[in-house]
Design an enzyme around this catalytic site. Structure first.
Site, short mmCIF file in Angstrom:
data_model
loop_
_atom_site.label_atom_id
_atom_site.label_comp_id
_atom_site.label_asym_id
_atom_site.label_seq_id
_atom_site.Cartn_x
_atom_site.Cartn_y
_atom_site.Cartn_z
N PHE A 229 -2.84 1.50 6.55
CA PHE A 229 -3.04 2.46 5.49
C PHE A 229 -3.52 3.97 5.73
CE2 PHE A 229 -2.40 -1.37 4.16
CZ PHE A 229 -0.69 -1.74 4.19
N SER A 252 2.07 4.03 8.72
CA SER A 252 3.63 4.09 8.28
C SER A 252 4.82 5.42 8.97
CB SER A 252 4.16 3.56 7.64
OG SER A 252 3.99 3.21 6.60
N ALA A 278 1.38 5.17 14.55
CA ALA A 278 2.29 5.96 13.60
C ALA A 278 3.29 4.57 13.39
CB ALA A 278 4.07 7.05 13.52
N ASP A 299 -5.82 -0.20 3.14
CA ASP A 299 -5.72 0.63 1.59
C ASP A 299 -4.92 1.10 1.24
OD1 ASP A 299 -6.96 2.02 -0.57
OD2 ASP A 299 -7.32 3.48 0.01
N CYS A 339 -5.22 -0.43 -5.74
CA CYS A 339 -4.99 0.85 -6.77
C CYS A 339 -3.76 0.62 -7.68
CB CYS A 339 -5.05 1.55 -6.32
SG CYS A 339 -3.49 2.27 -4.63
N1 SAH Z 1 -6.96 5.21 3.04
C1 SAH Z 1 -6.25 6.36 2.49
C2 SAH Z 1 -5.63 6.37 1.31
C3 SAH Z 1 -4.28 5.38 1.33
S1 SAH Z 1 -2.56 5.89 0.69
C4 SAH Z 1 -7.37 7.72 2.04
O1 SAH Z 1 -8.81 6.86 2.18
O2 SAH Z 1 -7.12 8.20 1.29
C5 SAH Z 1 -1.50 5.17 1.44
C6 SAH Z 1 -1.25 4.84 2.68
O3 SAH Z 1 0.38 4.33 3.15
C7 SAH Z 1 -0.01 6.13 2.72
O4 SAH Z 1 -0.48 6.98 3.42
C8 SAH Z 1 1.26 5.30 3.11
O5 SAH Z 1 2.44 6.37 4.26
C9 SAH Z 1 0.56 4.53 3.75
N2 SAH Z 1 1.82 3.50 3.67
C10 SAH Z 1 3.21 2.59 3.25
N3 SAH Z 1 3.88 1.90 3.26
C11 SAH Z 1 2.93 1.26 4.63
C12 SAH Z 1 2.76 0.53 5.17
N4 SAH Z 1 4.09 -0.50 4.99
N5 SAH Z 1 2.54 0.66 6.53
C13 SAH Z 1 1.76 1.14 7.05
N6 SAH Z 1 1.63 2.45 6.44
C14 SAH Z 1 1.89 2.39 4.77
#
Ligand code: SAH
Length: 395
Positions: A229, A252, A278, A299, A339
């Site tokens: 993430f 994703s 991705a 995260d 969060c």
């Molecule tokens: N760790 C980051 C913040 C994460 S925000 C930082 O430090 O800034 C959450 C992220 O999760 C977003 O970018 C979103 O696109 C991604 N996301 C949401 N669902 C997801 C999934 N099923 N698999 C992978 N990424 C995902």
């Protein structure tokens, strides 16, 4: 100043006397005629005592308190005073430095400005209103932001399309109120990040992970790091600075992956040990080999945006953590976060405990993490605590 009066039911004044900043609809005995969302109202106890003033709103939270025990004008002077106090705190936290110009200036109730969030990225402030009242104040807030002594804000971008109550029909806008685009690279602890407040999530960057990213840097030397993430790649860039052997970033969203690549490139143009993918996190974790990574960051976005989604959210946290604990190399370190405001610290810890227990591995908690000090929690408003994290060591 006199405002329309909301009178509370007998006994419902106690939480306001203790400075809790919300009035719930169930506490109201009498509403004035003809008030509109976003109006300033007086709140009085059943005996007529003035408890304070706040912004009225339709919904379960009917008033967000702006001042206790007295009435006053909610004007330019009010905002200048509150914003200057917020800036003083950030100075005291040593967040305003040559190598750091990204931080949260206003964290809603934590800065006695319920419904308002302001993040600073160098010369640009990104403002989000979460209440109609703050939406109507946006112009004076923007003006006040450019006038705080020592705060070098020249551009104010207003971004409330997704944060205002959906039913309020307020014509929310995403636009510059003052100034215009003036570059989008901000500095966090000496690292550069390209911040896309126009198209990115929230205000464009998650400043709330700053301290936790620094901690990660200290655990990264020689480790194979997986940043799940990744969004802007914040954790990935710190891991590279910490001397990680390799870093893999996963999100994703294709845009997030591009942003992560660009941020890594900007800080470490020579780095050959970073890859970004991705793909869905659950799918990626299902495919990794046991022992492939010895530091994993989880995260995810808020799995429970509302209380109704709590059960499924806890299942999500459990599944995600179980898979990471199962696959991490012996001696591995897991940074795991939630969060979701609707998930309590205890509930999150229980979900991670259940995940650990299902793997049969020995797991210890090394750190218990939360949001940084520029996201202060008003002690009378525990709802303001939303970020929870654990650093685990897996034997
Ligand atoms: N760790 C980051 C913040 C994460 S925000 C930082 O430090 O800034 C959450 C992220 O999760 C977003 O970018 C979103 O696109 C991604 N996301 C949401 N669902 C997801 C999934 N099923 N698999 C992978 N990424 C995902």
């Amino acid at each position: 100043m006199t405002y329309p009066t909301i009178t509370l039911k007998r006994g419902k004044e106690d939480s306001l006397r203790r400075f809790h900043p919300w009035v719930f609809s169930g506490a109201v005995a009498q509403m004035p005629e003809g008030i509109e969302e976003g109006d300033v109202v007086e709140v009085r106890a059943s005996n007529g005592e003035l408890l304070g003033i706040g912004h009225y709103q339709i919904g379960s939270i009917v008033v967000r308190m702006l001042e206790f025990g007295r009435s006053r004008a909610i004007d330019h002077e009010f905002f200048t005073e509150r914003l200057a106090a917020a800036f003083e705190l950030r100075k005291a936290l040593n967040l305003i430095r040559d190598d750091n110009n990204a931080y949260r200036l206003v964290h809603g109730e934590g800065d006695f400005l319920p419904g308002l969030v302001v993040d600073i990225y160098g010369p640009t402030a990104v403002v989000q209103a979460h209440s109609p009242g703050m939406h109507f104040c946006r112009d004076i807030i923007a003006q006040a932001l450019t006038e705080i002594p020592g705060l070098p804000v020249a551009n104010v971008y207003y971004k409330s399309e997704t944060t205002l109550p959906y039913k309020a029909h307020l014509d929310p806008q995403n636009d510059y109120i003052i100034g215009s685009y003036a570059g989008s690279v901000a500095l966090e602890n000496g690292l550069s990040f390209n911040i896309d407040w126009l198209r990115g999530q929230k205000t464009g960057f998650f400043v709330d992970q700053r301290d936790n990213r620094s901690l990660l840097q200290h655990y990264s030397a020689g480790r194979r790091v997986l940043n799940m993430f990744c969004y802007t790649g914040g954790f990935s860039v710190y891991a590279l600075r910490g001397g990680a052997e390799l870093v893999h970033s996963v999100d994703s969203s294709g845009k997030a992956v591009e942003l992560t690549r660009a941020n890594v490139e900007m800080n470490f143009p020579e780095a050959r040990n970073h890859e970004a993918y991705a793909v869905d996190a659950f799918k990626y974790l299902a495919d990794i080999k046991k022992g492939q990574y010895d530091l994993i960051v989880l995260d995810p976005p808020a799995f429970a945006k509302h209380r109704s989604a709590l059960r499924n959210a806890l299942i999500g946290y459990r599944r995600l953590n179980a898979r990471a604990i199962e696959q991490i190399a012996p001696g591995g370190i897991l940074f795991t976060f939630s969060c979701s405001q609707a998930v309590s610290r205890e509930q999150f810890r229980l979900a991670v405990f259940t995940a650990a227990a299902s793997t049969g591995r020995k797991v210890r908690i090394l750190h218990q993490l939360t949001q940084p000090a520029d996201h202060p929690i008003n002690i009378y408003h525990p709802e303001g605590e939303y970020l929870k994290g654990l650093i685990l060591q897996v034997e």
